[in-house]
Design an enzyme around this catalytic site. Structure first.
Site, short mmCIF file in Angstrom:
data_model
loop_
_atom_site.label_atom_id
_atom_site.label_comp_id
_atom_site.label_asym_id
_atom_site.label_seq_id
_atom_site.Cartn_x
_atom_site.Cartn_y
_atom_site.Cartn_z
CE LYS A 79 -3.97 2.03 3.02
NZ LYS A 79 -4.54 1.44 4.72
CB SER A 96 -7.57 3.25 3.43
OG SER A 96 -6.55 2.24 4.08
CB SER A 133 -8.24 -0.57 6.05
OG SER A 133 -9.15 1.36 6.24
#
Length: 606
Positions: A84, A158, A182
């Site tokens: 990420k 996210s 997330s």
């Protein structure tokens, strides 16, 4: 010469290892993977260049040479992965999905470095809700990442890009982060596994904070085995992270008849499909022998609301504070609004919220005491991208109903695929447990995935035949001891192990070369285990006893018993209870029962 081996989308870690053992070359493999990535795929913010790949492969080749060509010393040799884009990688820009915030770090995040050290190859940085603020995957200037099963729907966030890349089989694992869910919501929405570890197990050094006191680096994978394997390779104490913790050894086993709790009231926001599939999952758990009991869920919900509807939101301002002051319009308007909302709270409000958090966390952990896990829907519903953009705050907050409280109350979590809705979208459940019970959840999750053979992510592939789980090594500073009689779980002397904080590791059997006897004149009744040529496999439990307490444990063992070395059914040698041969002259041979527990049960029914 055979055909050149090239990787296939959706390979799991064992399949990658097998291909390299059989001659696949890392440069060929990674170039093939990169060539398959769609050019317009907004799951990625940046992808590896040919130069970056060549540098990583050269370093990997040098490490393999230093290891004498032994692939086992590089457990992730040549395996591609993604991170990420709020996780640092040297030579890559970190943006947190905000170009104006972007910077090039001088070092790798600890979790990235540990993957590289294990032989993995970073092929890209993935898209996310900006500054990891959101659970839906639409709050990014790089575009909303679509659901892998229906592009009209959100992917979840996210950690949207990481989940998408894994679900499509582009990489076998990817790192996300989890503050409010997330690492779980995108897993549930894309039919993959999301492992949200105990806070502090995986280092946050080199991670752009969302809420630094709550953040966890999470793992996405197609299988529970792969997620657990990566967590163990990435985890461990890191002095560079002030919130890192020394892992605590706990039993990796649930009770023989697991007890789960669940919310006494469930909120679905009108989504009957999610409700139906959760009821199906509950029925499947009960069919598998799990006892499921409702508990008061009000404290969980109140704690979940504290994360965004109170002073704790101020912690989200930290990473973007300078940008929020100098260039506020460079921040996504929804994210900016959340951060600016922090201005209404005072320091006193923050402490008041912290005191309430501590109270609710205590209640939650007391509620869960005596249960192996809490089972919840990963999300109560799912929405289209269009609906999310029309009502970004309300719909996003619904996603956090069963996730927001986890890090606040120091729980670990595992999101598991649990079927498909009639509209073709995936549904997931999440298991939560107190800190350091990660392996216990993984052990159950592995069995769940084997008994519920769903496709892997969106690849269409079936779960490969899983290898037998390698026996866990003894916990650090512990001695592994095999118990055979009165020290078994539920037996009278088991308390001696519990008093020394021993850990139940495994239920297994001896090699088929032992005889078991009921010794005469012992209180409580005790068995004697004697090695012999005409023996059988005898039921045992393996416990890890803290080294500091081992001496006091041995001191309690009366003659004719003692501690020697036993051989297990799979050929391991462990310390264990043995008996001096002279004591069996007036003992009863009970070998045919296969273990002490069955013998005791026969006495009670006689």
């Amino acid at each position: 010469m055979g055909a050149k081996i090239v990787p296939q989308a959706g390979w799991t870690l064992p399949e990658w290892r097998s291909a390299y053992i059989n001659g696949m070359q890392p440069l060929d493999a990674i170039e093939h993977v990169l060539a398959q990535l769609p050019a317009d795929d907004n799951a990625w913010i940046s992808r590896a260049t040919r130069t970056q790949i060549a540098q990583q492969v050269a370093a990997l080749t040098a490490r393999l040479h230093a290891a004498g060509g032994d692939l086992s010393r590089l457990p992730l040799f040549g395996v591609p992965f993604a991170a990420k884009d709020n996780i640092d990688a040297a030579g890559w820009e970190t943006t947190a999905a905000c170009p104006a915030f972007g910077y090039e770090p001088g070092a790798n995040a600890t979790v990235v470095q540990r993957m590289l050290d294990a032989g993995a190859i970073l092929i890209g940085k993935t898209n996310l809700d900006q500054f990891a603020t959101g659970l839906n995957g639409t709050r990014s200037p790089y575009g909303a990442v679509p659901n892998t099963f229906d592009e009209r729907y959100v992917s979840g966030g996210s950690s949207s890009g990481s989940a998408s890349a894994v679900a499509r089989g582009l990489v076998p694992f990817a790192f996300g982060t989890d503050t409010a869910g997330s690492g779980r919501i995108p897993a549930g929405f894309n039919n993959i596994v999301g492992l949200k570890p105990t806070k502090g197990w995986l280092s946050n050094a080199g991670v752009v904070p969302a809420c630094r006191t709550l953040d966890c680096v999470s793992v996405f994978a197609l299988t529970v085995d792969d997620a657990q394997h990566i967590a163990h390779l990435a985890g461990g104490f890191d002095a560079a992270d002030p919130y890192s913790r020394v892992p605590q050894a706990t039993s990796p086993l649930m009770h023989a008849k697991p007890r789960f709790c669940m919310p006494d009231q469930l909120q679905w926001f009108g989504d009957h499909e999610s409700a139906r599939l959760f009821n199906t999952a509950l029925a499947q758990l009960k069919e598998a022998g799990v006892e499921v009991e409702p508990v008061d869920f009000a404290p969980f919900l109140e704690l979940a609301e504290l994360l965004y509807q109170g002073a704790f939101v101020a912690e989200r301002v930290f990473a973007a504070q300078h940008l929020l002051t100098s260039k506020p319009y460079e921040i996504n308007p929804v994210v900016r609004g959340i951060m600016q909302g922090a201005a209404q709270y005072s320091a006193v409000d923050t402490f008041r919220a912290e005191y309430r958090r501590a109270e609710l966390s205590r209640i939650i952990n007391q509620t869960m005491a005596g249960y192996d896990a809490l089972v919840v829907p990963t999300s109560p519903s799912i929405y289209t991208i269009e609906d999310m953009l029309d009502d970004p705050v309300t719909l996003n907050s619904r996603f956090g109903t069963y996730t927001n409280f986890a890090n606040f109350s120091d729980l670990c979590a595992l999101s598991l695929p649990a079927g498909f809705r009639n509209d073709g979208l995936p549904f997931g459940i999440t298991l939560l447990a107190p800190s350091w019970q990660d392996d216990k959840l993984a052990a159950f999750g592995r069995g769940w995935q084997q008994s519920h053979p769903l496709p892997l992510g969106a690849t269409g592939r079936s779960l490969p035949a899983l290898p037998a789980v390698a026996p866990a090594a003894p916990a650090a500073h512990h001695v592994r001891v095999a118990v055979v009689g009165a020290h078994l779980t539920g037996m009278p002397l088991n308390v001696q192990l519990q008093e020394r904080n021993a850990i139940l590791v495994e239920r297994t059997h001896t090699a088929p070369k032992y005889r078991l006897y009921a010794l005469a004149n012992t209180t409580p009744p005790k068995p004697g285990l004697v090695k012999g040529e005409a023996g059988s496999a005898i039921e045992i439990e393996l416990w890890d006893v803290p080294l500091a307490a081992f001496g006091s444990f041995v001191a309690l063992i009366p003659a004719p018993l003692g501690i020697g070395t036993l051989e297990t059914a799979d050929g391991r040698s462990v310390k264990g209870f043995i008996c001096e041969p002279w004591a069996i002259t007036d003992a009863t041979d009970i070998t045919h029962f296969g273990g002490w527990r069955a013998y005791i049960a026969s006495l009670q029914t006689a």
